[in-house]
Design a protein around this motif. Sequence first.
Motif, PDB file in Angstrom:
ATOM      1  N   LYS A  28       0.770  -1.158   0.554  1.00 56.08           N
ATOM      2  CA  LYS A  28       0.124  -0.343  -0.006  1.00 56.08           C
ATOM      3  C   LYS A  28       1.186   1.010   0.375  1.00 56.08           C
ATOM      4  O   LYS A  28       0.148   1.878   0.584  1.00 56.08           O
ATOM      5  N   THR A  29       1.900   1.573  -0.192  1.00 58.50           N
ATOM      6  CA  THR A  29       2.658   2.547  -0.858  1.00 58.50           C
ATOM      7  C   THR A  29       3.485   2.691  -2.047  1.00 58.50           C
ATOM      8  O   THR A  29       2.813   1.980  -3.017  1.00 58.50           O
ATOM      9  N   TRP A  30       3.403   3.848  -2.618  1.00 59.73           N
ATOM     10  CA  TRP A  30       3.819   4.355  -4.072  1.00 59.73           C
ATOM     11  C   TRP A  30       4.929   4.906  -4.035  1.00 59.73           C
ATOM     12  O   TRP A  30       5.621   4.868  -3.286  1.00 59.73           O
ATOM     13  N   GLN A  31       5.848   4.451  -4.584  1.00 57.41           N
ATOM     14  CA  GLN A  31       6.882   4.639  -4.624  1.00 57.41           C
ATOM     15  C   GLN A  31       7.852   5.798  -6.768  1.00 57.41           C
ATOM     16  O   GLN A  31       6.961   5.485  -7.178  1.00 57.41           O
ATOM     17  N   LEU A  32       7.836   6.551  -6.288  1.00 54.93           N
ATOM     18  CA  LEU A  32       8.716   7.339  -8.424  1.00 54.93           C
ATOM     19  C   LEU A  32       9.847   6.175  -7.810  1.00 54.93           C
ATOM     20  O   LEU A  32      11.281   6.578  -7.815  1.00 54.93           O
ATOM     21  N   LEU A  33       9.591   6.036  -9.289  1.00 54.73           N
ATOM     22  CA  LEU A  33      10.742   5.476  -9.847  1.00 54.73           C
ATOM     23  C   LEU A  33      11.724   6.299 -10.779  1.00 54.73           C
ATOM     24  O   LEU A  33      11.299   6.869 -11.806  1.00 54.73           O
ATOM     25  N   GLU A  34      12.549   5.768 -10.276  1.00 57.60           N
ATOM     26  CA  GLU A  34      14.313   6.759 -11.113  1.00 57.60           C
ATOM     27  C   GLU A  34      14.502   5.735 -12.423  1.00 57.60           C
ATOM     28  O   GLU A  34      14.641   4.176 -12.100  1.00 57.60           O
ATOM     29  N   THR A  35      14.171   5.917 -13.039  1.00 57.40           N
ATOM     30  CA  THR A  35      14.461   5.830 -14.656  1.00 57.40           C
ATOM     31  C   THR A  35      15.363   6.254 -15.779  1.00 57.40           C
ATOM     32  O   THR A  35      16.024   7.563 -14.618  1.00 57.40           O
ATOM     33  N   THR A  36      15.650   4.985 -16.372  1.00 56.68           N
ATOM     34  CA  THR A  36      16.987   5.552 -17.403  1.00 56.68           C
ATOM     35  C   THR A  36      16.944   6.001 -19.299  1.00 56.68           C
ATOM     36  O   THR A  36      15.364   5.765 -19.303  1.00 56.68           O
ATOM     37  N   GLY A  37      16.774   6.433 -19.680  1.00 59.14           N
ATOM     38  CA  GLY A  37      17.074   6.935 -20.880  1.00 59.14           C
ATOM     39  C   GLY A  37      16.010   7.764 -21.663  1.00 59.14           C
ATOM     40  O   GLY A  37      16.168   8.636 -20.653  1.00 59.14           O
ATOM     41  N   LYS A  38      15.164   7.592 -22.717  1.00 63.72           N
ATOM     42  CA  LYS A  38      14.931   9.105 -23.245  1.00 63.72           C
ATOM     43  C   LYS A  38      13.424   8.715 -22.663  1.00 63.72           C
ATOM     44  O   LYS A  38      12.697   8.363 -23.378  1.00 63.72           O
ATOM     45  N   MET A  39      12.627   9.851 -22.027  1.00 62.85           N
ATOM     46  CA  MET A  39      11.713   9.688 -21.875  1.00 62.85           C
ATOM     47  C   MET A  39      10.633  10.943 -22.158  1.00 62.85           C
ATOM     48  O   MET A  39      11.293  11.397 -23.047  1.00 62.85           O
ATOM     49  N   PRO A  40       9.873   9.920 -22.521  1.00 61.91           N
ATOM     50  CA  PRO A  40       8.631  11.276 -23.299  1.00 61.91           C
ATOM     51  C   PRO A  40       8.200  12.476 -23.027  1.00 61.91           C
ATOM     52  O   PRO A  40       8.517  12.632 -21.249  1.00 61.91           O
ATOM     53  N   GLU A  41       8.067  13.573 -23.319  1.00 58.08           N
ATOM     54  CA  GLU A  41       8.554  14.828 -23.369  1.00 58.08           C
ATOM     55  C   GLU A  41       7.040  15.562 -23.234  1.00 58.08           C
ATOM     56  O   GLU A  41       6.584  16.126 -22.616  1.00 58.08           O
ATOM     57  N   GLN A  42       5.959  14.720 -24.212  1.00 57.58           N
ATOM     58  CA  GLN A  42       4.527  15.402 -24.157  1.00 57.58           C
ATOM     59  C   GLN A  42       3.893  14.744 -22.536  1.00 57.58           C
ATOM     60  O   GLN A  42       3.634  12.833 -23.467  1.00 57.58           O
ATOM     61  N   LEU A  43       3.258  15.470 -22.094  1.00 57.32           N
ATOM     62  CA  LEU A  43       3.076  14.539 -21.063  1.00 57.32           C
ATOM     63  C   LEU A  43       1.089  14.903 -20.195  1.00 57.32           C
ATOM     64  O   LEU A  43       1.171  13.714 -19.269  1.00 57.32           O
ATOM     65  N   ALA A  44       0.469  14.898 -20.743  1.00 54.46           N
ATOM     66  CA  ALA A  44      -0.426  15.099 -21.065  1.00 54.46           C
ATOM     67  C   ALA A  44      -1.678  14.445 -22.263  1.00 54.46           C
ATOM     68  O   ALA A  44      -1.354  14.821 -23.117  1.00 54.46           O
ATOM     69  N   SER A  45      -2.425  13.719 -21.810  1.00 57.37           N
ATOM     70  CA  SER A  45      -3.711  12.890 -22.694  1.00 57.37           C
ATOM     71  C   SER A  45      -3.099  12.123 -23.955  1.00 57.37           C
ATOM     72  O   SER A  45      -3.023  12.162 -24.872  1.00 57.37           O
ATOM     73  N   HIS A  46      -1.562  11.594 -23.492  1.00 57.08           N
ATOM     74  CA  HIS A  46      -1.363  10.444 -24.282  1.00 57.08           C
ATOM     75  C   HIS A  46      -2.064   9.269 -23.841  1.00 57.08           C
ATOM     76  O   HIS A  46      -2.715   9.392 -23.069  1.00 57.08           O
ATOM     77  N   CYS A  47      -1.392   8.419 -23.767  1.00 52.11           N
ATOM     78  CA  CYS A  47      -2.124   6.564 -23.929  1.00 52.11           C
ATOM     79  C   CYS A  47      -1.319   5.036 -23.759  1.00 52.11           C
ATOM     80  O   CYS A  47       0.158   6.118 -23.869  1.00 52.11           O
ATOM     81  N   ALA A  48      -1.185   4.704 -23.004  1.00 50.24           N
ATOM     82  CA  ALA A  48      -0.387   4.165 -22.639  1.00 50.24           C
ATOM     83  C   ALA A  48      -0.823   2.693 -22.995  1.00 50.24           C
ATOM     84  O   ALA A  48      -2.486   2.760 -22.278  1.00 50.24           O
ATOM     85  N   VAL A  49      -0.086   1.390 -22.511  1.00 50.42           N
ATOM     86  CA  VAL A  49      -0.871  -0.028 -23.202  1.00 50.42           C
ATOM     87  C   VAL A  49       0.148  -1.129 -22.238  1.00 50.42           C
ATOM     88  O   VAL A  49       1.355  -0.408 -22.774  1.00 50.42           O
ATOM     89  N   LEU A  50       0.392  -1.888 -21.609  1.00 53.97           N
ATOM     90  CA  LEU A  50       0.224  -2.769 -21.017  1.00 53.97           C
ATOM     91  C   LEU A  50       1.111  -3.971 -22.587  1.00 53.97           C
ATOM     92  O   LEU A  50       0.201  -4.801 -22.344  1.00 53.97           O
TER      93      LEU A  50
END
Length: 409
Positions: free
Chosen positions: A85-107
């Motif tokens: 029951k905890t949130w964790q801010l993940l430390e990622t590497t590489g090129k993250m998207p710049e457009q961060l609103a009203s995008h879509c995501a799937v697994l």
Amino acid sequence: MDSNKAYKKRKAKGLYEFHPNKVTRLQPGGNHLRGEDCPKPRSGHRIIVKGGNVYAFGGYTPMTSDTEVAHILFKELWKYNCASKTWQLLETTGKMPEQLASHCAVLVDNKMIVFGGTGIPFGETRSNSTYSCNLDTLEWEEIKTTGDPPTQQYGQGMLLDGKKMYVVGGTNGFSYTMQVHCLDLTTKVWTHLDTEMKKFDWTPDPRYRHEIALHNNKIFVFGGGTAHVSFDMVEIPVFCLESKTWTKITTTSTDPQNFPEPRRCHALVQIGSDAYLCGGFDGLRTFNCIWKFNLETHQWNCLDAKLPNPLYFHSAAVSEEGQMFVFGGVKSFLYNTRTNDLYSMWLKIPPLQDLCWQAALKYMPHISHMQSEKLYEAGVPFHLIKEVDFQSNATEDSITQQCCNRLEK
């Protein structure tokens, strides 16, 4: 003893009971071992579910001070661990998207695939790039694609069918579309599917912030709109992937006088032949209702369950076991306020092992502070222990070693 008295007695004892189609507000905290807080309230983000974790990417919020309003985009990936029951801010590497609103995501397997989106000001920057984040290594990369992709856009509908990703509609901030594209994630080739439409063939009104579902090789489009209008769901546009043509179906309702009101910016998840729609906004009103739509019978059913607050620009996702999660969103159109609340609702009865695991988590609310070795010694299956984000110093390697030792015996 009647059933009501029995229920009150069980509740007083704190016994575990499973309730499908009941919305529960989760009570998450930050991962204090890592000194982390919870995600800030946001809208326009997307969530996915993998195993016992909910991943939230991107989003937007206005930050108001006495002198000005700052527009914040969240270039961050959070993980909510259902067991601890905890949130964790993940430390990622590489090129993250710049457009961060009203995008879509799937697994896709162990990767989160992100497409499209917009930045600040909305519509002035937008994307038709596809990114992938490996949720094991937390590494981002841009997927290099060829073919005929959608234009740079946001607010599109997107779904996954095996290794094919379908994108429908969207906006560039000035005009809207209902084009249908498919990205083959194996060949990395985009195909524009509705190019064979004839001049007099019917096509639905262009839109954004709709949701889509797939059944029997047909894509169903739910709601959506433009800056000035929201579309109803009495008649639903359907795109046939075989004929590559649009048609519309007329829906029914378990209550003939009651259909979902027109809306956009809602959320939708699909399990089998059922789609579940929640929240949304029609330009004036915000909704908290939850509707179930059967993709076989084309019938709507308004569930008794409701979101605790009306929401729009929120995000929802569902686990393989049937647990729907709803996170964030705008909860007041008048005051333009956002939330970071996380809700859960079971849409079906999961396998017995998952029910037992849910009961165990109720009776062990501080499981993340326990020693993982002790849980393994107590007989908790190894794959369930791996789902816990421990706040102790126990390591997964030590559990793995114990598992190997026991197998050798």
